[in-house]
Write a protein that holds these residues in place. Structure first.
Motif, PDB file in Angstrom:
ATOM      1  N   ILE A 104      -8.076  -9.439  -0.134  1.00 54.84           N
ATOM      2  CA  ILE A 104      -6.680  -9.886  -0.147  1.00 54.84           C
ATOM      3  C   ILE A 104      -5.785  -8.817  -0.774  1.00 54.84           C
ATOM      4  O   ILE A 104      -4.711  -8.496  -0.250  1.00 54.84           O
ATOM      5  CB  ILE A 104      -6.565 -11.227  -0.911  1.00 54.84           C
ATOM      6  CG1 ILE A 104      -7.319 -12.333  -0.159  1.00 54.84           C
ATOM      7  CG2 ILE A 104      -5.101 -11.604  -1.103  1.00 54.84           C
ATOM      8  CD1 ILE A 104      -7.371 -13.647  -0.898  1.00 54.84           C
ATOM      9  N   LYS A 105      -6.225  -8.236  -1.903  1.00 52.93           N
ATOM     10  CA  LYS A 105      -5.427  -7.198  -2.553  1.00 52.93           C
ATOM     11  C   LYS A 105      -5.356  -5.930  -1.701  1.00 52.93           C
ATOM     12  O   LYS A 105      -4.336  -5.242  -1.704  1.00 52.93           O
ATOM     13  CB  LYS A 105      -6.026  -6.863  -3.930  1.00 52.93           C
ATOM     14  CG  LYS A 105      -5.912  -7.976  -4.941  1.00 52.93           C
ATOM     15  CD  LYS A 105      -6.535  -7.558  -6.267  1.00 52.93           C
ATOM     16  CE  LYS A 105      -6.442  -8.666  -7.301  1.00 52.93           C
ATOM     17  NZ  LYS A 105      -7.075  -8.282  -8.597  1.00 52.93           N
ATOM     18  N   ALA A 106      -6.430  -5.628  -1.001  1.00 50.45           N
ATOM     19  CA  ALA A 106      -6.476  -4.389  -0.213  1.00 50.45           C
ATOM     20  C   ALA A 106      -5.491  -4.399   0.945  1.00 50.45           C
ATOM     21  O   ALA A 106      -5.188  -3.346   1.502  1.00 50.45           O
ATOM     22  CB  ALA A 106      -7.885  -4.158   0.317  1.00 50.45           C
ATOM     23  N   SER A 107      -4.977  -5.564   1.318  1.00 51.25           N
ATOM     24  CA  SER A 107      -4.005  -5.616   2.409  1.00 51.25           C
ATOM     25  C   SER A 107      -2.691  -4.943   2.050  1.00 51.25           C
ATOM     26  O   SER A 107      -1.907  -4.604   2.935  1.00 51.25           O
ATOM     27  CB  SER A 107      -3.744  -7.072   2.802  1.00 51.25           C
ATOM     28  OG  SER A 107      -3.190  -7.794   1.705  1.00 51.25           O
ATOM     29  N   THR A 108      -2.437  -4.748   0.759  1.00 55.83           N
ATOM     30  CA  THR A 108      -1.200  -4.088   0.322  1.00 55.83           C
ATOM     31  C   THR A 108      -1.427  -2.616  -0.026  1.00 55.83           C
ATOM     32  O   THR A 108      -0.528  -1.979  -0.565  1.00 55.83           O
ATOM     33  CB  THR A 108      -0.614  -4.806  -0.900  1.00 55.83           C
ATOM     34  OG1 THR A 108      -1.567  -4.764  -1.985  1.00 55.83           O
ATOM     35  CG2 THR A 108      -0.294  -6.257  -0.579  1.00 55.83           C
ATOM     36  N   TYR A 109      -2.614  -2.090   0.275  1.00 62.47           N
ATOM     37  CA  TYR A 109      -2.933  -0.692  -0.015  1.00 62.47           C
ATOM     38  C   TYR A 109      -3.316   0.017   1.277  1.00 62.47           C
ATOM     39  O   TYR A 109      -3.677  -0.611   2.284  1.00 62.47           O
ATOM     40  CB  TYR A 109      -4.085  -0.577  -1.026  1.00 62.47           C
ATOM     41  CG  TYR A 109      -3.748  -1.045  -2.421  1.00 62.47           C
ATOM     42  CD1 TYR A 109      -3.315  -0.153  -3.386  1.00 62.47           C
ATOM     43  CD2 TYR A 109      -3.869  -2.386  -2.777  1.00 62.47           C
ATOM     44  CE1 TYR A 109      -3.008  -0.576  -4.670  1.00 62.47           C
ATOM     45  CE2 TYR A 109      -3.559  -2.818  -4.052  1.00 62.47           C
ATOM     46  CZ  TYR A 109      -3.132  -1.912  -4.993  1.00 62.47           C
ATOM     47  OH  TYR A 109      -2.820  -2.344  -6.261  1.00 62.47           O
ATOM     48  N   THR A 110      -3.263   1.326   1.239  1.00 62.04           N
ATOM     49  CA  THR A 110      -3.694   2.149   2.361  1.00 62.04           C
ATOM     50  C   THR A 110      -4.097   3.523   1.841  1.00 62.04           C
ATOM     51  O   THR A 110      -3.733   3.894   0.721  1.00 62.04           O
ATOM     52  CB  THR A 110      -2.581   2.291   3.412  1.00 62.04           C
ATOM     53  OG1 THR A 110      -3.087   2.999   4.542  1.00 62.04           O
ATOM     54  CG2 THR A 110      -1.393   3.056   2.846  1.00 62.04           C
ATOM     55  N   ILE A 111      -4.844   4.256   2.629  1.00 60.57           N
ATOM     56  CA  ILE A 111      -5.290   5.598   2.265  1.00 60.57           C
ATOM     57  C   ILE A 111      -4.689   6.594   3.247  1.00 60.57           C
ATOM     58  O   ILE A 111      -4.828   6.437   4.467  1.00 60.57           O
ATOM     59  CB  ILE A 111      -6.832   5.698   2.267  1.00 60.57           C
ATOM     60  CG1 ILE A 111      -7.401   4.897   1.092  1.00 60.57           C
ATOM     61  CG2 ILE A 111      -7.278   7.152   2.155  1.00 60.57           C
ATOM     62  CD1 ILE A 111      -8.901   4.964   0.979  1.00 60.57           C
ATOM     63  N   ILE A 112      -4.001   7.603   2.703  1.00 58.45           N
ATOM     64  CA  ILE A 112      -3.392   8.665   3.496  1.00 58.45           C
ATOM     65  C   ILE A 112      -3.867   9.990   2.915  1.00 58.45           C
ATOM     66  O   ILE A 112      -3.641  10.271   1.731  1.00 58.45           O
ATOM     67  CB  ILE A 112      -1.856   8.585   3.467  1.00 58.45           C
ATOM     68  CG1 ILE A 112      -1.384   7.225   3.984  1.00 58.45           C
ATOM     69  CG2 ILE A 112      -1.233   9.714   4.280  1.00 58.45           C
ATOM     70  CD1 ILE A 112       0.111   7.010   3.868  1.00 58.45           C
ATOM     71  N   ASN A 113      -4.535  10.797   3.734  1.00 57.72           N
ATOM     72  CA  ASN A 113      -5.079  12.084   3.288  1.00 57.72           C
ATOM     73  C   ASN A 113      -5.984  11.923   2.068  1.00 57.72           C
ATOM     74  O   ASN A 113      -5.886  12.676   1.095  1.00 57.72           O
ATOM     75  CB  ASN A 113      -3.957  13.077   2.984  1.00 57.72           C
ATOM     76  CG  ASN A 113      -3.189  13.466   4.226  1.00 57.72           C
ATOM     77  OD1 ASN A 113      -3.737  13.463   5.331  1.00 57.72           O
ATOM     78  ND2 ASN A 113      -1.919  13.788   4.058  1.00 57.72           N
ATOM     79  N   ASN A 114      -6.852  10.910   2.115  1.00 62.62           N
ATOM     80  CA  ASN A 114      -7.803  10.630   1.034  1.00 62.62           C
ATOM     81  C   ASN A 114      -7.124  10.291  -0.288  1.00 62.62           C
ATOM     82  O   ASN A 114      -7.716  10.454  -1.352  1.00 62.62           O
ATOM     83  CB  ASN A 114      -8.768  11.808   0.822  1.00 62.62           C
ATOM     84  CG  ASN A 114      -9.760  11.949   1.960  1.00 62.62           C
ATOM     85  OD1 ASN A 114     -10.031  10.985   2.670  1.00 62.62           O
ATOM     86  ND2 ASN A 114     -10.286  13.144   2.145  1.00 62.62           N
ATOM     87  N   MET A 115      -5.883   9.840  -0.242  1.00 63.44           N
ATOM     88  CA  MET A 115      -5.168   9.404  -1.441  1.00 63.44           C
ATOM     89  C   MET A 115      -4.744   7.957  -1.258  1.00 63.44           C
ATOM     90  O   MET A 115      -4.278   7.572  -0.176  1.00 63.44           O
ATOM     91  CB  MET A 115      -3.956  10.300  -1.718  1.00 63.44           C
ATOM     92  CG  MET A 115      -4.321  11.691  -2.177  1.00 63.44           C
ATOM     93  SD  MET A 115      -2.871  12.694  -2.607  1.00 63.44           S
ATOM     94  CE  MET A 115      -2.138  12.920  -0.991  1.00 63.44           C
TER      95      MET A 115
END
Length: 203
Positions: A104-115
Motif C-alpha cells: 500500500i505504501k509503495a503505491s506512492t513511491y517510484t524508482i527513477i535511475n535507481n533512486m
C-alpha cells in the motif's frame, strides 16, 4: 551580475595560457535568435506539464567512472531498502500484514535511475534521502548560504518544497532548530510566566 562577470574573467585568465591566441566576440541580438528562443521555451509551457518531472538535487559528482553504476543502498537498517527490494526484486516480508502494508505504501513511491522518489500531491517527485543525506540537507537549508534559521515546522515545509523527503522529516527539523545556538541567542524573549498566576487577596 558583477559577481558572475568577475568569475568569468578569473576563469578565462586561468585558461588563456593554454592557447596561443583567442578572440572574444559579441553576438548581436538578431543573430542570436536560436539561443533566445531556447531560453524562453520553458516559459511557454503550462505548469501542469512539469508536475510529473522529478527534480534531482545532486549531492555527489555526476561523472561516473567506467563500469560504475548508480549505487543502491544495501544497508539493512535503511528505511528505503524494503522499497528497493520490492520494486527491483519483488521481495516482500514473510509477515502477511507487513507485506500488505508495504504494498500500500509503495503505491506512492517510484524508482527513477535507481533512486527512490516519493510521489508528491502538490508538485514534482520528492527525492528520498538517507539519514546522513538528510542531516546535510537540513544544515544547508537552515543555516547555509541561503538559510534564514527558520523554525522547525517552516523548515520542514521548505525541505519539502525543495524536493526532499524522509519519514522523520518533521521531527528532525524541529529537533535541529531547537539545538541551533544562533536561534537560541537571537530568539525573542518569552514574557509569559512559566506557571499559572494565582491572585492573592489582601487580608
Amino acid at each position: 551580475m558583477e559577481v558572475y562577470i568577475d568569475d568569468m574573467v578569473v576563469k578565462s585568465k586561468k585558461v588563456e595560457d593554454h592557447f596561443s591566441s583567442f578572440d572574444i566576440d559579441q553576438i548581436r541580438r538578431d543573430l542570436n535568435t536560436h539561443a533566445d528562443a531556447l531560453a524562453s521555451l520553458g516559459s511557454n509551457f503550462s505548469p501542469a506539464v512539469f508536475d510529473k518531472i522529478p527534480i534531482v538535487h545532486l549531492l555527489e559528482p555526476t561523472i561516473e567512472k567506467p563500469g560504475q553504476t548508480c549505487p543502491i543502498n544495501e544497508d539493512t537498517n535503511s528505511w528505503t531498502k524494503p522499497y528497493y527490494d520490492w520494486f527491483l526484486q519483488g521481495i516482500l516480508s514473510k509477515d502477511r500484514h507487513e507485506a500488505r502494508a508495504l504494498r500500500i505504501k509503495a503505491s506512492t513511491y517510484t524508482i527513477i535511475n535507481n533512486m527512490l522518489f516519493k510521489k508528491s500531491l502538490a508538485g514534482p517527485y520528492l527525492r528520498c534521502l538517507e539519514r546522513h543525506e538528510a542531516k546535510q540537507v537540513i544544515e544547508d537549508i537552515h543555516d547555509g548560504y541561503c538559510g534564514n534559521h527558520k523554525g522547525g515546522r517552516s523548515l520542514a515545509s521548505k525541505v519539502l518544497r525543495t524536493g526532499y523527503f524522509w519519514p522523520t522529516l518533521r521531527a528532525d527539523c524541529i529537533a535541529y532548530s531547537f539545538k541551533c545556538e544562533a536561534c537560541q541567542l537571537h530568539s525573542p524573549f518569552i514574557h509569559r510566566p512559566s506557571k499559572i498566576l494565582h491572585s492573592i487577596s489582601a487580608p
